[in-house]
Design a protein around this motif. Structure first.
Motif, PDB file in Angstrom:
ATOM      1  N   ASN A 304       0.810  -1.223   0.000  1.00  0.00           N
ATOM      2  CA  ASN A 304       0.000   0.000   0.000  1.00  0.00           C
ATOM      3  C   ASN A 304       0.844   1.275   0.000  1.00  0.00           C
ATOM      4  O   ASN A 304       0.332   2.354   0.312  1.00  0.00           O
ATOM      5  CB  ASN A 304      -0.933   0.007   1.227  1.00  0.00           C
ATOM      6  CG  ASN A 304      -1.999  -1.068   1.127  1.00  0.00           C
ATOM      7  OD1 ASN A 304      -2.536  -1.319   0.047  1.00  0.00           O
ATOM      8  ND2 ASN A 304      -2.296  -1.723   2.242  1.00  0.00           N
ATOM      9  N   GLY A 305       2.102   1.161  -0.360  1.00  0.00           N
ATOM     10  CA  GLY A 305       2.960   2.341  -0.392  1.00  0.00           C
ATOM     11  C   GLY A 305       2.971   2.992  -1.768  1.00  0.00           C
ATOM     12  O   GLY A 305       2.112   2.728  -2.608  1.00  0.00           O
ATOM     13  N   TYR A 306       3.974   3.827  -1.997  1.00  0.00           N
ATOM     14  CA  TYR A 306       4.092   4.501  -3.291  1.00  0.00           C
ATOM     15  C   TYR A 306       5.571   4.654  -3.634  1.00  0.00           C
ATOM     16  O   TYR A 306       6.421   4.519  -2.756  1.00  0.00           O
ATOM     17  CB  TYR A 306       3.382   5.869  -3.256  1.00  0.00           C
ATOM     18  CG  TYR A 306       3.956   6.901  -2.305  1.00  0.00           C
ATOM     19  CD1 TYR A 306       5.000   7.756  -2.677  1.00  0.00           C
ATOM     20  CD2 TYR A 306       3.447   7.041  -1.008  1.00  0.00           C
ATOM     21  CE1 TYR A 306       5.519   8.705  -1.806  1.00  0.00           C
ATOM     22  CE2 TYR A 306       3.960   7.992  -0.134  1.00  0.00           C
ATOM     23  CZ  TYR A 306       4.986   8.817  -0.530  1.00  0.00           C
ATOM     24  OH  TYR A 306       5.505   9.758   0.340  1.00  0.00           O
ATOM     25  N   PRO A 307       5.938   4.837  -4.928  1.00  0.00           N
ATOM     26  CA  PRO A 307       5.060   5.179  -6.066  1.00  0.00           C
ATOM     27  C   PRO A 307       4.558   3.977  -6.858  1.00  0.00           C
ATOM     28  O   PRO A 307       3.690   4.119  -7.706  1.00  0.00           O
ATOM     29  CB  PRO A 307       5.984   6.027  -6.937  1.00  0.00           C
ATOM     30  CG  PRO A 307       7.338   5.444  -6.719  1.00  0.00           C
ATOM     31  CD  PRO A 307       7.362   5.029  -5.268  1.00  0.00           C
ATOM     32  N   ASP A 308       5.125   2.777  -6.609  1.00  0.00           N
ATOM     33  CA  ASP A 308       4.841   1.634  -7.485  1.00  0.00           C
ATOM     34  C   ASP A 308       4.004   0.543  -6.834  1.00  0.00           C
ATOM     35  O   ASP A 308       3.781  -0.503  -7.434  1.00  0.00           O
ATOM     36  CB  ASP A 308       6.162   1.025  -7.983  1.00  0.00           C
ATOM     37  CG  ASP A 308       7.025   2.035  -8.720  1.00  0.00           C
ATOM     38  OD1 ASP A 308       6.497   2.663  -9.655  1.00  0.00           O
ATOM     39  OD2 ASP A 308       8.194   2.200  -8.351  1.00  0.00           O
TER      40      ASP A 308
END
Length: 395
Positions: A304-308
Motif C-alpha cells: 500500500n505504499g508509493y510510487p509503485d
C-alpha cells in the motif's frame, strides 16, 4: 537477492582500453619471441623436438580467443578476459615445454620474454587478484616443470619469476595508492555536493533540519546489522539515504510546510518527490546506486505504499531498510502539523508496523540496533540545541 551495484562506465571504459593495448602487446611480444627463439636461434630445438603443428595449434587457440574477447567486451565482461588469456597461454606453454624439453632437460631456457611481460604488466590493471593469479600461476608452472622435466637451470627461472613478482606487487601498491588518493578526493567532493543539496532542502523546509543525516545514521546501523554489505556498498547507501528526500526541492513551499491536513491533490504532489528524486540522481555518475532507495523508501511491505505499490520482497532491500529509518525519524521530529513523538513511542509504532508497513525480519534487527538509534537521536537533538543557542547569542 541483493542487487549488484552498477559499475561506473568511466572505470569500465578504462579497463577495456587497457585490455585492448595489453592484448596487442601480448600478441606482438609472444609471436616475436617464438619467431626469434624457434626459427632464428641456433639450437632450433622447437622445430626438432616439437611438431611444428603443435606450435601452430598454440597460436590457433590464442587467436581463437579474439572473438571471445570481443564478445565479452560487448557484454561488459572485459574484467575476465585477462584471466582467460593468462590461464590459457600458461597451460599451453606448460604442455609445450614438457613436449619440447622432456627428453632434453639440460636445454630448458629457464624463462621467456612473454612470462616477463605477464609479470611486469599485470599491475597495470590495478587488480590485486590478477597480480596474485599471474605471479602464482607462473611460479606454479616452474614448479611443475621442475617435477616433470627436472631441468638443471630451473632455479634461474624460478628466482626471476619471484623477483619480478615482488616488483609487480610494488608497482601495484604504487598504482593503488594513487587511485585511492583520487577516490578519496572524489568522495570528499561528492560528500560536499550531497551536503550542499541537503542544506538547500533544509532552507526550503526548516522542519526537516537534520532529518537526512539522522535517517542516514539510523539506516547505516541497520544495514550493518544485516552483515550483507561491504564498506563501499555501505558508503553508497549512506549517500542514498542522505539524498532520499532530494525530490522535495520540486514541491511548492505552501504544500511542503502546510500546517493543516493536505488535500488529495496536494498529497499526490508530495508523493511525486520519490520519482523526481530518482530521476535527478540517475543523471549523476557515482550516485546511480541511490536510485532504488530514493524511489522506493515509501513502499510498504503490504503493497500500500508509493510510487509503485511494490509488495514484500519486490521492494529493494535497502529501500526497506531506509523506510524504517525514515519513519522512525519522521515520528520523532517536529513537523508543521504536529509535535514529535518520544523515541519509545516511535519504537512501539515500528514494532506495530511489522508485517504490514515494514519488513518483519528487519523489524527484528531494528530491536537490536534501537539503543544505537537512541544515541543518534540524542546526539542530533543536542547539536541542534547548541546551534540554536549559538544563533541567539550572535543575534
Amino acid at each position: 537477492m541483493k542487487k549488484q551495484p552498477k559499475i561506473d562506465p568511466n572505470l569500465r571504459n578504462a579497463e577495456t582500453r587497457t585490455l585492448k593495448w595489453f592484448l596487442v602487446l601480448f600478441y606482438i611480444i609472444s609471436i616475436a619471441f617464438d619467431i626469434i627463439y624457434s626459427f632464428i636461434s641456433k639450437s632450433g630445438l622447437h622445430i626438432k623436438n616439437t611438431p611444428i603443428n603443435f606450435i601452430y595449434l598454440i597460436y590457433l587457440l590464442m587467436f581463437a580467443l579474439l572473438p571471445v574477447a570481443r564478445y565479452a567486451i560487448k557484454r561488459q565482461k572485459s574484467y575476465y578476459i585477462k584471466y582467460i588469456y593468462f590461464l590459457t597461454y600458461t597451460f599451453l606453454t606448460l604442455i609445450s615445454d614438457v613436449v619440447t624439453y622432456g627428453g632434453h632437460p639440460e636445454k630448458y631456457p629457464g624463462g621467456s620474454a612473454v612470462e616477463i611481460f605477464w609479470l611486469l604488466l599485470s599491475a597495470i590493471f590495478v587488480s590485486k587478484p590478477f597480480v596474485i593469479v599471474v605471479s602464482g600461476g607462473i611460479i606454479l608452472k616452474y614448479i611443475l616443470v621442475g617435477l616433470i622435466i627436472s631441468p638443471p637451470n630451473l632455479v634461474i627461472g624460478l628466482i626471476l619469476a619471484v623477483t619480478l613478482s615482488v616488483f609487480s606487487f610494488i608497482l601495484l601498491s604504487r598504482f593503488q595508492s594513487y587511485v585511492n588518493a583520487i577516490k578519496t578526493s572524489y568522495d570528499q567532493q561528492l560528500t560536499g555536493l550531497v551536503k550542499g543539496v541537503i542544506a538547500t532542502l533544509e532552507l526550503k523546509d526548516p522542519y526537516t533540519r537534520g532529518h537526512s543525516e539522522r535517517v542516514a545514521g539510523y539506516a547505516l546501523e541497520l544495514a550493518k546489522a544485516t552483515q550483507k554489505y561491504k564498506e563501499k556498498e555501505l558508503k553508497d547507501f549512506e549517500f542514498a539515504c542522505l539524498l532520499h528526500d532530494i525530490g522535495k526541492i520540486h514541491i511548492p513551499d505552501q504544500i511542503l510546510m502546510k500546517p493543516t491536513r493536505l488535500t488529495n491533490q496536494e498529497y499526490e504532489i508530495i508523493k511525486s518527490h520519490t520519482n523526481v528524486g530518482a530521476d535527478a540522481v540517475s543523471k549523476v555518475v557515482g550516485l546511480n546506486s541511490s536510485i532504488d532507495v530514493i524511489r522506493s523508501h515509501h513502499e510498504r511491505w503490504d503493497g500500500n505504499g508509493y510510487p509503485d505499490q511494490l509488495k514484500g520482497e519486490e521492494i529493494p532491500f535497502l529501500a526497506r531498510v531506509a523506510a524504517i529509518a525514515d519513519a522512525f525519524d519522521a515520528m520523532t521530529s517536529n513537523r508543521s502539523y504536529r509535535n514529535a513523538l518520544s523515541v519509545d513511542e516511535a519504537y512501539k509504532r515500528i514494532l506495530e508496523g511489522k508485517g504490514n508497513q515494514f519488513d518483519p525480519k528487519l523489524v527484528e534487527l531494528f530491536k537490536q540496533v534501537y539503543p544505537t538509534w537512541k544515541k543518534i537521536h540524542e546526539k542530533s537533538a543536542n547539536e541542534i540545541s547548541k546551534n540554536d543557542i549559538s544563533n541567539l547569542v550572535i543575534f
